[in-house]
Design a protein around this motif. Structure first.
Motif, PDB file in Angstrom:
ATOM      1  N   GLU A  70      85.944 -16.065 -14.865  1.00  0.00           N
ATOM      2  CA  GLU A  70      84.787 -16.638 -15.550  1.00  0.00           C
ATOM      3  C   GLU A  70      84.595 -18.100 -15.157  1.00  0.00           C
ATOM      4  O   GLU A  70      85.558 -18.853 -15.050  1.00  0.00           O
ATOM      5  N   TYR A 126      82.178 -21.463 -16.284  1.00  0.00           N
ATOM      6  CA  TYR A 126      81.232 -22.023 -17.243  1.00  0.00           C
ATOM      7  C   TYR A 126      80.342 -23.042 -16.522  1.00  0.00           C
ATOM      8  O   TYR A 126      80.829 -23.906 -15.800  1.00  0.00           O
ATOM      9  N   THR A 127      79.040 -22.935 -16.758  1.00  0.00           N
ATOM     10  CA  THR A 127      78.104 -23.895 -16.191  1.00  0.00           C
ATOM     11  C   THR A 127      77.219 -24.453 -17.301  1.00  0.00           C
ATOM     12  O   THR A 127      77.066 -23.837 -18.355  1.00  0.00           O
ATOM     13  N   LYS A 148      76.224 -21.438 -19.802  1.00  0.00           N
ATOM     14  CA  LYS A 148      76.178 -20.067 -19.314  1.00  0.00           C
ATOM     15  C   LYS A 148      77.533 -19.690 -18.727  1.00  0.00           C
ATOM     16  O   LYS A 148      78.268 -20.541 -18.239  1.00  0.00           O
ATOM     17  N   TYR A 167      79.445 -17.190 -16.019  1.00  0.00           N
ATOM     18  CA  TYR A 167      79.285 -16.312 -14.866  1.00  0.00           C
ATOM     19  C   TYR A 167      80.591 -15.555 -14.643  1.00  0.00           C
ATOM     20  O   TYR A 167      81.665 -16.155 -14.641  1.00  0.00           O
ATOM     21  N   ASN A 168      80.482 -14.250 -14.460  1.00  0.00           N
ATOM     22  CA  ASN A 168      81.646 -13.426 -14.162  1.00  0.00           C
ATOM     23  C   ASN A 168      81.717 -13.252 -12.654  1.00  0.00           C
ATOM     24  O   ASN A 168      80.862 -12.604 -12.047  1.00  0.00           O
ATOM     25  N   THR A 169      82.736 -13.827 -12.012  1.00  0.00           N
ATOM     26  CA  THR A 169      82.836 -13.799 -10.557  1.00  0.00           C
ATOM     27  C   THR A 169      83.298 -12.451 -10.032  1.00  0.00           C
ATOM     28  O   THR A 169      83.153 -12.162  -8.851  1.00  0.00           O
ATOM     29  N   GLU A 221      79.882 -10.394 -10.744  1.00  0.00           N
ATOM     30  CA  GLU A 221      78.712 -11.143 -10.323  1.00  0.00           C
ATOM     31  C   GLU A 221      77.554 -10.991 -11.310  1.00  0.00           C
ATOM     32  O   GLU A 221      76.406 -10.768 -10.942  1.00  0.00           O
ATOM     33  N   THR A 222      77.887 -11.072 -12.587  1.00  0.00           N
ATOM     34  CA  THR A 222      76.867 -11.003 -13.627  1.00  0.00           C
ATOM     35  C   THR A 222      76.912 -12.258 -14.473  1.00  0.00           C
ATOM     36  O   THR A 222      77.899 -12.975 -14.495  1.00  0.00           O
ATOM     37  N   GLU A 223      75.844 -12.495 -15.184  1.00  0.00           N
ATOM     38  CA  GLU A 223      75.744 -13.670 -16.048  1.00  0.00           C
ATOM     39  C   GLU A 223      75.537 -13.214 -17.479  1.00  0.00           C
ATOM     40  O   GLU A 223      74.829 -12.247 -17.746  1.00  0.00           O
ATOM     41  N   GLN A 224      76.176 -13.902 -18.409  1.00  0.00           N
ATOM     42  CA  GLN A 224      75.933 -13.621 -19.815  1.00  0.00           C
ATOM     43  C   GLN A 224      75.939 -14.932 -20.578  1.00  0.00           C
ATOM     44  O   GLN A 224      76.508 -15.917 -20.134  1.00  0.00           O
TER      45      GLN A 224
END
Length: 257
Positions: A186, A188-189, A196, A198-200, A203-206
């Motif tokens: 994971e 964090y941005t 947000k 991001y799951n590396t 490759e999805t965002e939640q």
């Protein structure tokens, strides 16, 4: 009684599922913790790499209004006894398991609990009056496996500043974790208005974490039946969802020991 339809509220009871059947909840695997007026605030299972013969020895810690208890496993899967640890009452429902220890927060600070011994580790970040940072009352706790750090992150949409505790040195630091990789998958941005995740791996965002599962070390069945349905799930219900293992779709694990 069959003629009664009363609902009994027992905030101090833990219900464990039957072996190999997470949908069966037998009364003999129901455990009361503390007095009848006690209330369970959080659960945390110890986790660490241990030898096979030690599987199941680590306790399940129960954080209540009356203090901390440990449920210790018996010879099979059920818990054999409930052991009182101390009178600490957590002020943050978030806890984390690291290297066989548990980290939790009381109004005295951040504690590290190893078996039955609890030590306050947050003194370096207390102010001159001895008070701990206010963000610890509501922060999330995450682990960076790469650097062996525990990150205390407030998780608001206004800042990505966090306190960081190093497990090896015991040192505290502050850090902006924007873009930092957490828990190996994971990042964090912060775009100035919203945090947000991001799951590396996928490759999805939640926008926020949706579910959490807590387990303790478990054994598979014998060699002839090494399949996923022999696993005893330890499931944690969240406000929105509960995860159940579908044994019918589980692949064979006979050759993957």
């Amino acid at each position: 009684p069959a003629v009664s339809n009363d609902t009994i509220h027992e905030p101090n009871r833990i219900q464990v599922s039957a072996p190999n059947n997470p949908l069966s909840l037998p009364f003999e695997l129901s455990y009361k913790v503390g007095t009848s007026t006690n209330k369970i605030l959080a659960l945390q299972a110890s986790s660490m790499q241990i030898a096979e013969e030690k599987v199941g020895d680590l306790p399940l810690y129960v954080f209540t209004e009356e203090g901390i208890y440990a449920l210790r496993a018996g010879s099979e899967t059920e818990y054999a006894k409930t052991e009182f640890i101390n009178f600490d009452k957590i002020v943050n429902p978030n806890t984390i398991a690291v290297d066989g220890a548990i980290i939790y927060v009381t109004d005295q600070g951040v504690h590290l609990l190893k078996d039955t011994t609890s030590t306050i580790i947050s003194t370096p970040i207390h102010d001159e009056a001895g008070l701990m940072p206010a963000m610890l009352y509501s922060c999330k706790m995450m682990r960076s496996n790469q650097f062996r750090e525990v990150i205390f992150f407030e998780g608001t949409n206004s800042t990505t500043k966090a306190y960081v505790y190093n497990l090896d040195t015991g040192y505290w630091s502050t850090r902006d974790i924007s873009g930092m990789q957490i828990s190996n998958d994971e990042i964090y941005t912060f775009d100035g208005t919203q945090i947000k995740i991001y799951n590396t791996t996928k490759e999805t965002e939640q926008s926020s974490p949706s579910i959490e599962i807590k387990t303790r070390p478990i054994k598979l069945g014998n060699v002839e039946f090494k399949r996923l349905e022999t696993i005893i799930p330890r499931m944690t219900m969240t406000e929105n969802a509960i995860i159940i293992l579908d044994a019918a779709q589980a692949p064979s694990m006979k050759d993957e020991q």
